[in-house]
Each structure stands twice: as structure tokens, then as C-alpha cells.
Write an enzyme that holds these catalytic residues in place. Structure first.
Site: not given
Ligand code: GAR
Length: 199
Positions: A16, A90, A92-93, A107, A109, A150, A179
């Protein structure tokens, strides 16, 4: 922007760190309020982060999410949620949730989609795949969520350079930094209707 605050729900399954950046970015904002964090993992670190910022959290398990989606939809509707933000969520919606919030679920990615996306492509798997591909750039994709992993319409992409000596861990930390820097801003701009223009 209408008079009432826009209400956000954040869905996250793990650490998170993105959720926390979004919470911090909108803290005290006159136009946007984070209503709740939703998670399918009762021990996810994101729940500690939510508590720290006094944001309510709602947890459910996978079968509840997939088989009793209506109760989650009802909860989101009762909170008058304007935008659902997936941040490391993680599962699927389900279609019913997408249909209940058309063009209102986004989302992030950790690659430049359509590269390194799809089922099973999350977290370190993505960066491993980028590293093995020999790509000279990676980055982030923020996109609307549709019924396939995705594949929804891309809202924004930000790139970073991958050097020959970068391993999957280096790539992961470069991408995570982007991000954190951009996801809250992209959400802010989306709420200002920027990315709906011409759509
Ligand atoms: C992030 O890097 C996000 O882009 C990825 O999970 C991580 C969560 O990090 N999402 C995916 O891979 C979706 N396919 P966080 O819990 O520290 O925000």
C-alpha cells in the site's frame, strides 16, 4: 468540479505504498476525500497505513469478492464513491462491479502496457519480465479497468530508462518512485476531467 467533494475508494492487496502516497497527496484537499481502503488481505500492510491516517478500511476474502460482489457494490454506492482507484490490487474485478462503475475504476500497472501485462503479471514478475526482455525503457501505465487484466483504455504513461546493469530490483525501485510521484497527480487531473476530454 461540482460543489461536493469527490469521493475515492482505494483497493489494495499488499504494502500500500501507493495508497499512502494518494492519501497524503489529498490530505486536507477541499475537493477530494478518501472514503475507505478496501483489501482482500486481512494482514496487508495497507491496512496499517489506513489506520495511521484514520481512513476506514473494509476487508473481504476472494470468494466474498467474487461471489457476493453485490454487497461490495452496495457499500460503494452507499458511500457515493466517484472513483475507485486500484493500487496494487491483485484480483480481477468482476463484471458486475465494472458495470456498476463505468469508466470510474482505474488501475496502475508497473510497465509500459501492452508490454509485460496480463494475468500473472504483477509486482516482481513484471520487472523480471522487463529485465529478461532487454528493453531499454520501462515505466508506469495508468488505465481504466475493463473486463480483462491490463487491457482498458490507457489514461497516462510515464517512462524511465533501463540501463544494461539494472536488475529486476533496480527496475522495481525506479518504477515505484515514478508511481509515487505521478499516480496521485494523474488521479487529481482525472478528477478535473482532463482525461475525459475527447473520449
Ligand atoms: C505497484 O508497483 C503496482 O504498480 C503493482 O503492485 C505494486 C503495489 O505496490 N500493481 C500491479 O502489478 C498490478 N498488475 P504498493 O502496494 O506498495 O503500492
Amino acid at each position: 468540479m461540482t460543489n461536493r467533494k469527490k469521493r475515492l475508494a482505494i483497493f489494495a492487496s499488499g504494502s500500500g505504498s501507493n495508497a499512502e502516497k494518494i492519501i497524503e497527496y489529498f490530505k486536507g484537499n477541499q475537493n477530494v476525500h478518501i472514503e475507505a481502503i478496501y483489501s482482500n488481505r486481512k494482514k496487508a500492510k495497507v491496512l496499517e497505513r489506513a489506520e495511521k491516517h484514520k481512513i476506514p478500511s473494509i476487508t473481504f476474502n476472494k470468494s466474498h469478492f467474487l461471489e457476493d460482489t453485490q454487497s461490495i457494490i452496495d457499500d460503494l454506492k452507499s458511500k457515493k464513491i466517484d472513483l475507485i482507484v486500484l493500487a496494487g490490487f491483485l484480483l480481477l474485478i468482476p463484471e458486475s462491479l465494472i458495470d456498476a462503475f463505468p469508466q470510474k475504476i482505474i488501475n496502475i500497472h508497473p510497465s509500459l502496457l501492452p508490454k509485460h501485462g496480463g494475468k500473472g503479471m504483477f509486482g516482481s514478475n513484471v520487472h523480471q519480465s522487463v529485465s529478461e526482455s532487454g528493453d531499454t525503457e520501462s515505466g508506469i501505465t495508468v488505465h481504466f479497468v475493463n473486463k480483462e487484466f491490463d487491457k482498458g483504455r490507457i489514461i497516462s504513461q510515464i517512462k524511465c530508462v533501463i540501463k544494461e546493469h539494472d536488475d529486476p530490483q533496480n527496475i522495481a525501485s525506479k518504477v515505484l518512485a515514478i508511481e509515487h510521484q505521478y499516480y496521485p497527480m494523474i488521479i487529481d487531473q482525472l478528477l478535473e476531467n482532463k482525461y475525459y476530454e475527447g473520449s
